[in-house]
Design a protein around this motif. Structure first.
Motif, PDB file in Angstrom:
ATOM      1  N   ALA A   1       0.849  -1.189   0.000  1.00  0.00           N
ATOM      2  CA  ALA A   1       0.000   0.000   0.000  1.00  0.00           C
ATOM      3  C   ALA A   1       0.889   1.246   0.000  1.00  0.00           C
ATOM      4  O   ALA A   1       2.034   1.195   0.460  1.00  0.00           O
ATOM      5  N   PRO A   2       0.394   2.368  -0.507  1.00  0.00           N
ATOM      6  CA  PRO A   2       1.174   3.611  -0.433  1.00  0.00           C
ATOM      7  C   PRO A   2       1.535   3.938   1.014  1.00  0.00           C
ATOM      8  O   PRO A   2       0.837   3.521   1.944  1.00  0.00           O
ATOM      9  N   ASP A   3       2.598   4.708   1.209  1.00  0.00           N
ATOM     10  CA  ASP A   3       3.080   5.037   2.557  1.00  0.00           C
ATOM     11  C   ASP A   3       2.016   5.686   3.440  1.00  0.00           C
ATOM     12  O   ASP A   3       2.012   5.486   4.646  1.00  0.00           O
ATOM     13  N   TYR A   4       1.137   6.469   2.857  1.00  0.00           N
ATOM     14  CA  TYR A   4       0.134   7.174   3.655  1.00  0.00           C
ATOM     15  C   TYR A   4      -1.035   6.272   4.053  1.00  0.00           C
ATOM     16  O   TYR A   4      -1.848   6.656   4.887  1.00  0.00           O
ATOM     17  N   VAL A   5      -1.146   5.084   3.487  1.00  0.00           N
ATOM     18  CA  VAL A   5      -2.194   4.137   3.882  1.00  0.00           C
ATOM     19  C   VAL A   5      -1.643   3.294   5.023  1.00  0.00           C
ATOM     20  O   VAL A   5      -0.737   2.491   4.843  1.00  0.00           O
ATOM     21  N   ARG A   6      -2.162   3.525   6.223  1.00  0.00           N
ATOM     22  CA  ARG A   6      -1.654   2.813   7.399  1.00  0.00           C
ATOM     23  C   ARG A   6      -2.134   1.362   7.428  1.00  0.00           C
ATOM     24  O   ARG A   6      -1.482   0.509   7.989  1.00  0.00           O
ATOM     25  N   GLY A   7      -3.310   1.087   6.862  1.00  0.00           N
ATOM     26  CA  GLY A   7      -3.875  -0.252   6.876  1.00  0.00           C
ATOM     27  C   GLY A   7      -5.383  -0.179   6.958  1.00  0.00           C
ATOM     28  O   GLY A   7      -5.986   0.769   6.460  1.00  0.00           O
ATOM     29  N   VAL A   8      -5.983  -1.179   7.611  1.00  0.00           N
ATOM     30  CA  VAL A   8      -7.435  -1.234   7.749  1.00  0.00           C
ATOM     31  C   VAL A   8      -7.804  -1.574   9.185  1.00  0.00           C
ATOM     32  O   VAL A   8      -7.011  -2.159   9.919  1.00  0.00           O
ATOM     33  N   ILE A   9      -9.031  -1.187   9.563  1.00  0.00           N
ATOM     34  CA  ILE A   9      -9.602  -1.615  10.841  1.00  0.00           C
ATOM     35  C   ILE A   9     -10.973  -2.204  10.561  1.00  0.00           C
ATOM     36  O   ILE A   9     -11.565  -1.959   9.510  1.00  0.00           O
ATOM     37  N   ASN A  10     -11.466  -2.982  11.519  1.00  0.00           N
ATOM     38  CA  ASN A  10     -12.808  -3.524  11.448  1.00  0.00           C
ATOM     39  C   ASN A  10     -13.710  -2.612  12.266  1.00  0.00           C
ATOM     40  O   ASN A  10     -13.543  -2.490  13.475  1.00  0.00           O
ATOM     41  N   LEU A  11     -14.646  -1.947  11.604  1.00  0.00           N
ATOM     42  CA  LEU A  11     -15.564  -1.031  12.266  1.00  0.00           C
ATOM     43  C   LEU A  11     -16.962  -1.632  12.202  1.00  0.00           C
ATOM     44  O   LEU A  11     -17.653  -1.525  11.191  1.00  0.00           O
ATOM     45  N   ARG A  12     -17.335  -2.340  13.265  1.00  0.00           N
ATOM     46  CA  ARG A  12     -18.651  -2.985  13.347  1.00  0.00           C
ATOM     47  C   ARG A  12     -18.959  -3.817  12.108  1.00  0.00           C
ATOM     48  O   ARG A  12     -20.017  -3.695  11.498  1.00  0.00           O
ATOM     49  N   GLY A  13     -17.991  -4.628  11.694  1.00  0.00           N
ATOM     50  CA  GLY A  13     -18.184  -5.538  10.574  1.00  0.00           C
ATOM     51  C   GLY A  13     -17.821  -4.972   9.209  1.00  0.00           C
ATOM     52  O   GLY A  13     -17.897  -5.676   8.212  1.00  0.00           O
ATOM     53  N   THR A  14     -17.399  -3.715   9.139  1.00  0.00           N
ATOM     54  CA  THR A  14     -16.988  -3.099   7.886  1.00  0.00           C
ATOM     55  C   THR A  14     -15.488  -2.854   7.916  1.00  0.00           C
ATOM     56  O   THR A  14     -14.974  -2.279   8.889  1.00  0.00           O
ATOM     57  N   VAL A  15     -14.797  -3.283   6.872  1.00  0.00           N
ATOM     58  CA  VAL A  15     -13.365  -3.029   6.765  1.00  0.00           C
ATOM     59  C   VAL A  15     -13.181  -1.598   6.267  1.00  0.00           C
ATOM     60  O   VAL A  15     -13.693  -1.220   5.219  1.00  0.00           O
TER      61      VAL A  15
END
Length: 158
Positions: free
Chosen positions: A48-62
């Motif tokens: 991923a680009p440097d500014y994309v830290r990653g993903v989190i799970n927010l109440r079932g939504t990535v």
């Protein structure tokens, strides 16, 4: 007798969320904000680009998590428990931006927003919709749709 020139029309007012990044204050239109939450450790995405830290799970939504400092060309953050994630609904996508802190919710009149000066690059003008002066504070109004990863105009900045 009331002087109507001093009153702002309610329909020309904007609600803004002000936040801090690298000791600077920025703001966004509140209509895109879904929620403001404390820092949550993300799951990294490979390549991923440097500014994309990653993903989190927010109440079932990535939800992708973007380092807004890095995206704006400021020093990247190393989030701590004091940082917050502002969750936005931008078009049909939900995305989170890491910021140092949310500082205020403000009301600004449309005439409080000045055009972005012609001193920066076109990319800077794409990211900054205007400069807002409210309560003797001056801050950049961020155009979230341009900063969203995958937006054609944003690709030129990466």
């Amino acid at each position: 007798m009331t002087d109507h020139r001093t009153h702002k029309k309610a329909d020309d007012a904007l609600e803004l969320v002000a936040f801090c990044l690298s000791a600077q204050e920025f703001c966004v239109n509140i209509t895109s904000v879904r929620e403001i939450r404390g820092w949550t450790q993300e799951t990294r995405l490979p390549l991923a680009p440097d500014y994309v830290r990653g993903v989190i799970n927010l109440r079932g939504t990535v939800v992708p998590i973007i380092d807004l400092s890095a995206r704006l060309g400021l020093p990247p953050v190393e989030p701590t428990a004091r940082h917050v994630i502002i969750i936005f609904q931008i078009r049909q996508q939900v995305v989170g931006y890491v910021v140092d802190a949310v500082s205020d919710i403000l009301t600004a009149a449309a005439n409080d927003i000045q055009p972005t000066p012609d001193v920066g690059s076109q990319i800077a003008k794409d990211f900054v919709q205007g400069v807002v002066t409210v309560e003797e504070r001056t801050m950049n109004l961020i155009g979230l749709e341009k900063i969203l990863p995958g937006d054609n105009s944003a690709r030129a900045a990466s």
